[in-house]
Design an enzyme around this catalytic site. Structure first.
Site, PDB file in Angstrom:
ATOM      1  N   GLN A 260      -2.689  61.734  -6.973  1.00 29.80           N
ATOM      2  CA  GLN A 260      -1.768  61.557  -5.856  1.00 29.80           C
ATOM      3  C   GLN A 260      -0.758  60.460  -6.142  1.00 29.80           C
ATOM      4  OE1 GLN A 260      -2.399  63.868  -3.732  1.00 29.80           O
ATOM      5  NE2 GLN A 260      -0.670  63.468  -2.390  1.00 29.80           N
ATOM      6  N   HIS A 263       2.758  61.167  -7.804  1.00 25.31           N
ATOM      7  CA  HIS A 263       3.846  61.832  -7.082  1.00 25.31           C
ATOM      8  C   HIS A 263       5.094  60.957  -7.020  1.00 25.31           C
ATOM      9  CE1 HIS A 263       2.569  65.727  -5.649  1.00 25.31           C
ATOM     10  NE2 HIS A 263       1.403  65.247  -5.278  1.00 25.31           N
ATOM     11  N   GLU A 327      -2.630  62.765   4.910  1.00 20.33           N
ATOM     12  CA  GLU A 327      -2.161  64.095   4.520  1.00 20.33           C
ATOM     13  C   GLU A 327      -3.313  64.863   3.864  1.00 20.33           C
ATOM     14  OE1 GLU A 327       1.239  66.047   1.565  1.00 20.33           O
ATOM     15  OE2 GLU A 327       0.613  63.958   1.319  1.00 20.33           O
ATOM     16  N   HIS A 328      -3.968  64.218   2.909  1.00 21.06           N
ATOM     17  CA  HIS A 328      -5.127  64.813   2.225  1.00 21.06           C
ATOM     18  C   HIS A 328      -6.335  63.901   2.421  1.00 21.06           C
ATOM     19  CE1 HIS A 328      -1.533  65.907  -0.290  1.00 21.06           C
ATOM     20  NE2 HIS A 328      -2.023  67.116  -0.071  1.00 21.06           N
ATOM     21  N   ASP A 361      -3.166  71.922  -3.993  1.00 24.50           N
ATOM     22  CA  ASP A 361      -1.747  71.878  -4.345  1.00 24.50           C
ATOM     23  C   ASP A 361      -1.276  73.190  -4.942  1.00 24.50           C
ATOM     24  OD1 ASP A 361      -1.131  69.356  -3.472  1.00 24.50           O
ATOM     25  OD2 ASP A 361      -1.319  68.393  -5.425  1.00 24.50           O
ATOM     26  N   HIS A 420      14.468  78.747  44.320  1.00 22.13           N
ATOM     27  CA  HIS A 420      13.310  79.322  43.639  1.00 22.13           C
ATOM     28  C   HIS A 420      12.433  80.085  44.632  1.00 22.13           C
ATOM     29  CE1 HIS A 420      14.395  76.787  40.272  1.00 22.13           C
ATOM     30  NE2 HIS A 420      13.341  77.189  39.570  1.00 22.13           N
TER      31      HIS A 420
END
Length: 432
Positions: A260, A263, A327-328, A361, A420
């Site tokens: 990770q 990245h 995220e993960h 991924d 209404h």
């Protein structure tokens, strides 16, 4: 990168331990992106070609990828890579198909039928980064659910290489997923083009895909502009949180953290454990493995934001993960599935020792386009539903109006909305 003991941290130190790195962006990012967007709005294709020369260092005569270029890409791509793409598409399709929503209708009162119909978004735009490396996997993660949703038009933008072409893997992945409208443009200018349209690139109703700070900022800006498109989700740097115990494999955990971290410089990796000894082993493994990786310079920058945190129990580690909303999340412990009910906020969860995040991924089947920066508390990853519209319906007979009309009249008058109430009353009189 050091080991922290949660028990000994003050409230302020605990907040800092779970804080994310500030985005690595210049002070003028927002205004720079606004300038790019307005330039594309004014000059269209001419602006895109100019930015391709300025940012990608390539002179383009046109941006649309031709059938000849698709054929050349197919010929140039390693057959093993193409086979892997086809294999991954199969699993990604199966996973998304299993979770697809269905239309329904339910009788809520005698003579009243309320339902929901599902329609694909008319035209969607997919952004595929290609900065330090091409990302054909992102093509699959976006184009497969778009195809399953039945979107009539799918537009894909990705920056050109120095030779004026898009990487063959990206083009082949697009073709395998049925995407033929592909354009050579990247960055914030590509987002602006898909958001508002140019002579070459159609205007899209919703934009998808990851990108750098310029791309992420552009998506947020165009979404807020008048007549701007919707976007998939707010985006931030990639992140992973790994939970291990005394029996976990330190080498595996270190490899997940490094995967990770590579990245980008502002990616964040965290590891939580109830074993101080295991955390020390992982720290040693991170140092050893990182020295052997080609992207170690990027990894070293990302590891400045890494945290190894000792907790009292695995349950406490999961509670902290829910607070962080990664995220993960990798639950690298024995019988991880038994702890899954405790997880309440994560983009994607990987259970056990044999489920590296890298599988998600690429080819396990789940989607890797996930909420980051804590948005997993309220957002979900991309799915077929992301490419669909859910439209409610109601069918009411004369009998149905008589059954529920008085309820609507009462509530409308409670809100002092007499028009209404009248829209119901006039019908009740006619139905009596």
């Amino acid at each position: 990168m050091k080991i922290l003991n949660w028990k000994s941290l003050s409230a302020t130190e605990r907040d800092a331990a779970l804080s994310r790195p500030r985005r690595l962006r210049g002070k003028t990012l927002f205004t720079d992106v606004q300038t790019i967007i307005h330039q594309v709005q004014r000059q269209g294709d001419a602006a895109l070609l100019s930015y391709a020369k300025q940012f990608d260092h390539v002179n383009l005569k046109s941006m649309a990828v031709t059938e000849k270029e698709f054929a050349a890409a197919d010929k140039a791509l390693d057959p093993q890579v193409k086979a892997a793409l086809i294999e991954a598409i199969g699993r990604i399709s199966r996973w998304h198909e299993a979770g697809m929503a269905k239309a329904y209708s339910v009788k809520t009162a005698p003579g009243v039928h309320c339902g929901r119909i599902i329609r694909p978004i008319r035209r969607v735009g997919l952004y595929i980064p290609a900065g330090s490396a091409p990302l054909p996997s992102t093509v699959l993660m976006l184009a497969v659910p778009a195809r399953l949703a039945g979107c009539p038009e799918v537009v894909l933008c990705s920056p050109a290489q120095a030779d004026g072409r898009i990487d063959p893997a990206i083009l082949v992945a697009a073709k395998l997923c049925g995407v033929s409208k592909v354009f050579k443009t990247g960055g914030a200018q590509a987002i602006a083009a898909m958001a508002f349209g140019t002579k070459s690139i159609p205007r899209c109703d919703k934009l998808f895909g990851p990108g750098n700070a310029y791309v992420s900022t552009a998506k947020m800006i165009v979404q807020a502009m008048p007549d701007g498109p919707a976007i998939d989700m707010p985006a931030g740097p990639s992140e992973v949180l790994v939970i291990v115990d005394a029996e976990s494999n330190a080498g595996f955990a270190a490899a997940d953290l490094l995967a990770q971290a590579e990245h980008g410089p502002d990616s964040q990796v965290l590891c939580l454990s109830d074993s101080a000894e295991k955390l020390r082993e992982i720290l040693s493994e991170v140092k050893r493995q990182s020295e052997q990786l080609p992207r170690r310079a990027i990894i070293a920058k990302a590891l400045r934001y890494a945290r190894l945190i000792q907790v009292d129990t695995i349950d406490q580690a999961i509670a902290l993960s829910n607070r962080y909303a990664p995220e993960h999340m990798i639950l690298a412990i024995e019988d991880a599935e038994a702890k899954l009910p405790l997880v309440s906020a994560a983009g994607s969860v990987f259970l056990g020792q044999w489920a590296p995040e890298s599988l998600g991924d690429y080819c396990s089947g789940t989607n890797h386009t996930l909420p980051t920066n804590g948005f997993a508390r309220a957002y979900s990853g991309v799915s077929v539903a992301s490419f669909q519209l859910f439209i409610s319906t109601q069918k009411v007979s004369r009998k149905g109006l008589r059954a529920i009309g008085p309820c609507a009249e009462t509530l409308a008058r409670c809100e002092r909305l007499d028009a209404h109430a009248n829209a119901v009353s006039i019908r009740l009189k006619a139905a009596s």
